[in-house]
Motif scaffolding. Sequence first.
Motif, PDB file in Angstrom:
ATOM      1  N   LYS A  50      -5.380  -1.438  -7.356  1.00 51.34           N
ATOM      2  CA  LYS A  50      -4.441  -2.318  -6.664  1.00 51.34           C
ATOM      3  C   LYS A  50      -3.874  -3.391  -7.590  1.00 51.34           C
ATOM      4  O   LYS A  50      -2.859  -4.021  -7.280  1.00 51.34           O
ATOM      5  N   GLU A  63      -7.249   1.583  -3.051  1.00 50.41           N
ATOM      6  CA  GLU A  63      -8.062   1.509  -4.275  1.00 50.41           C
ATOM      7  C   GLU A  63      -9.450   2.097  -4.046  1.00 50.41           C
ATOM      8  O   GLU A  63      -9.947   2.889  -4.852  1.00 50.41           O
ATOM      9  N   PRO A  80      -3.802  -2.268   0.310  1.00 54.38           N
ATOM     10  CA  PRO A  80      -4.043  -1.864  -1.080  1.00 54.38           C
ATOM     11  C   PRO A  80      -5.528  -1.675  -1.397  1.00 54.38           C
ATOM     12  O   PRO A  80      -5.904  -0.802  -2.191  1.00 54.38           O
ATOM     13  N   MET A 133       2.309   1.728  -3.426  1.00 55.07           N
ATOM     14  CA  MET A 133       1.295   2.239  -4.362  1.00 55.07           C
ATOM     15  C   MET A 133       1.199   3.759  -4.274  1.00 55.07           C
ATOM     16  O   MET A 133       1.117   4.451  -5.295  1.00 55.07           O
ATOM     17  N   ALA A 189       0.828  -1.210   0.000  1.00 54.68           N
ATOM     18  CA  ALA A 189       0.000   0.000   0.000  1.00 54.68           C
ATOM     19  C   ALA A 189       0.862   1.259   0.000  1.00 54.68           C
ATOM     20  O   ALA A 189       0.578   2.230  -0.701  1.00 54.68           O
TER      21      ALA A 189
END
Length: 334
Positions: A208, A201, A197, A166, A163
Amino acid sequence: MDEVKELVNDIKNGNVKPIYFLMGEEPYYIDKISDFIESTILQEEERGFNQIILYGRDVTVEDIVSNAKRYPMMAEYQVVIVKEAQDLSRSIEKLATYAENPQPTTVLVINYKYKKIDKRKGLYKTLKKTGVVYESKKLYENQVADWIRRVLSPKKYAISPKAAQMLVEFLGTDLSKINNELEKLQIILPEGTQITPEHIEQNIGISKDYNNFELRKAIGERDTSKIFKIINYFAENPKDNPMVVTVSLLFNFFSQLLHFHGLNDKSPRSVASALKINPYFVNEYINAAHNFPMRKVSKVVAILREFDVKGKGVGSNAVPQGDLLKELMVRILN
């Protein structure tokens, strides 16, 4: 971050300096320190007469000095904050005369963003003696995920490595943007949550499954089906997935993979330290190294340089970026 904490604690303990010169490439901490001083030094009822906000584009150094030399009214201090002071870069050295003998009842805060003063000149040397000079340095990409964890920890939140990655890949190293998104998540999610994640998203809009992180992993595994699913998604959503970002991230990945091949000690701890990556991602590099020998990695790095130029429109103006990405994947995998 530790330097910021020390500076804040000094102010809380009454060790207030007459000048705070806040400079550097990363505006996040400059804003944080300036906002803290703005909300802390004076009581709310004292601010009307004793707190002045100036903007570099609207004033001269002489105007700043004139305001700084005033005396406070019914308060221990007056606070003068100069925002966007980098607009005064051509004349900022004139502040050295005031800095030699600053008004002890004034707290002068200079927000000098995206630049820094010459440390060889008089202003810097004088400020180091009479005030505080704080340089806010831009974090490297591999440092930002750790920064995210450190920001969340005292607020009783955690975040998974994927996460955090990301967020870094989508928002880059802009700490203010990342912090804004983290604050949104903290409003939505209860304390004690580990941000996943799926949270990213659902609440920020970063896919993700279809992102540069997953593309990099799929390439390392030579998972052709997944690679082209992600590339097709990128082709359909080019604004959210610019080719220049994808190529840059892949270039960094293969450059690190080249470094990995040259390591004598390939134990997970040693790899994480040498490549400056989270240990969580070490297996990704080990798998990729099996699928991409050193000679192939060198060729891929050269291919990525070529497509970096093409992605910026040099020699390929009429070619859609989605088609360029597909061609790039074919070249990497062959």
